[in-house]
Design a protein around this motif. Structure first.
Motif, short mmCIF file in Angstrom:
data_model
loop_
_atom_site.label_atom_id
_atom_site.label_comp_id
_atom_site.label_asym_id
_atom_site.label_seq_id
_atom_site.Cartn_x
_atom_site.Cartn_y
_atom_site.Cartn_z
N MET A 12 0.82 -1.22 0.03
CA MET A 12 0.02 -0.11 0.08
C MET A 12 0.88 1.15 0.03
N ILE A 13 1.91 1.33 0.78
CA ILE A 13 2.88 2.33 0.79
C ILE A 13 3.46 2.40 -0.70
N ALA A 14 4.04 1.49 -1.37
CA ALA A 14 4.53 1.62 -2.70
C ALA A 14 3.43 2.37 -3.60
N LYS A 15 2.15 1.70 -3.33
CA LYS A 15 1.04 2.10 -4.54
C LYS A 15 0.87 3.74 -4.26
N ALA A 16 0.63 4.14 -2.86
CA ALA A 16 0.51 5.40 -2.58
C ALA A 16 1.45 6.38 -3.14
N ALA A 17 2.83 5.81 -3.18
CA ALA A 17 4.07 6.58 -3.67
C ALA A 17 4.22 6.61 -5.19
N ASP A 18 3.15 5.97 -5.97
CA ASP A 18 3.15 5.73 -7.25
C ASP A 18 4.66 4.97 -7.76
N GLY A 19 4.84 3.97 -6.86
CA GLY A 19 6.14 3.22 -7.19
C GLY A 19 7.38 4.10 -6.90
N ALA A 20 7.38 5.01 -6.23
CA ALA A 20 8.94 5.70 -5.86
C ALA A 20 9.55 4.77 -5.21
N VAL A 21 8.85 4.21 -3.91
CA VAL A 21 9.48 3.32 -3.36
C VAL A 21 9.02 1.62 -3.57
N ASP A 22 10.03 0.98 -3.42
CA ASP A 22 9.42 -0.54 -3.76
C ASP A 22 9.22 -1.05 -2.64
N PRO A 23 8.20 -2.14 -2.48
CA PRO A 23 7.73 -2.71 -1.30
C PRO A 23 8.70 -3.61 -0.44
N ALA A 24 9.91 -3.99 -1.05
CA ALA A 24 10.84 -4.70 -0.50
C ALA A 24 11.73 -3.59 0.23
N GLU A 25 12.09 -2.57 -0.33
CA GLU A 25 12.76 -1.38 0.38
C GLU A 25 12.09 -1.01 1.61
#
Length: 77
Positions: A12-25
């Motif tokens: 959800m964080i990755a989606k909210a950030a439009d992919g600017a951050v990776d879920p693994a990160e």
């Protein structure tokens, strides 16, 4: 369940950030969301998504990391 919740919220964080951050990160450490590059706009999107998904009213000052978000959802959801 916490592992699943961590993964779900990291996505959800990755989606909210439009992919600017990776879920693994997000999952890899205890970094603050802003340190990972989550902008204020992405943070607002994340709050809306978490509130809709889990039926909680999220206190934006209470969650600045994935672990804090998981704890908040677990306690208030």
């Amino acid at each position: 369940m916490d592992g699943e919740l961590h993964e779900r919220l990291a996505d959800m964080i990755a989606k909210a950030a439009d992919g600017a951050v990776d879920p693994a990160e997000v999952l890899s450490g205890q970094a603050r969301l802003s340190d990972l590059g989550v902008t204020s706009l992405a943070y607002l999107r994340l709050i809306d998504a978490v509130e809709a998904e889990f039926g909680v009213e999220l206190d934006p000052t209470a969650v600045d990391s994935l672990d804090a978000l998981v704890d908040y959802v677990r306690l208030h959801g």
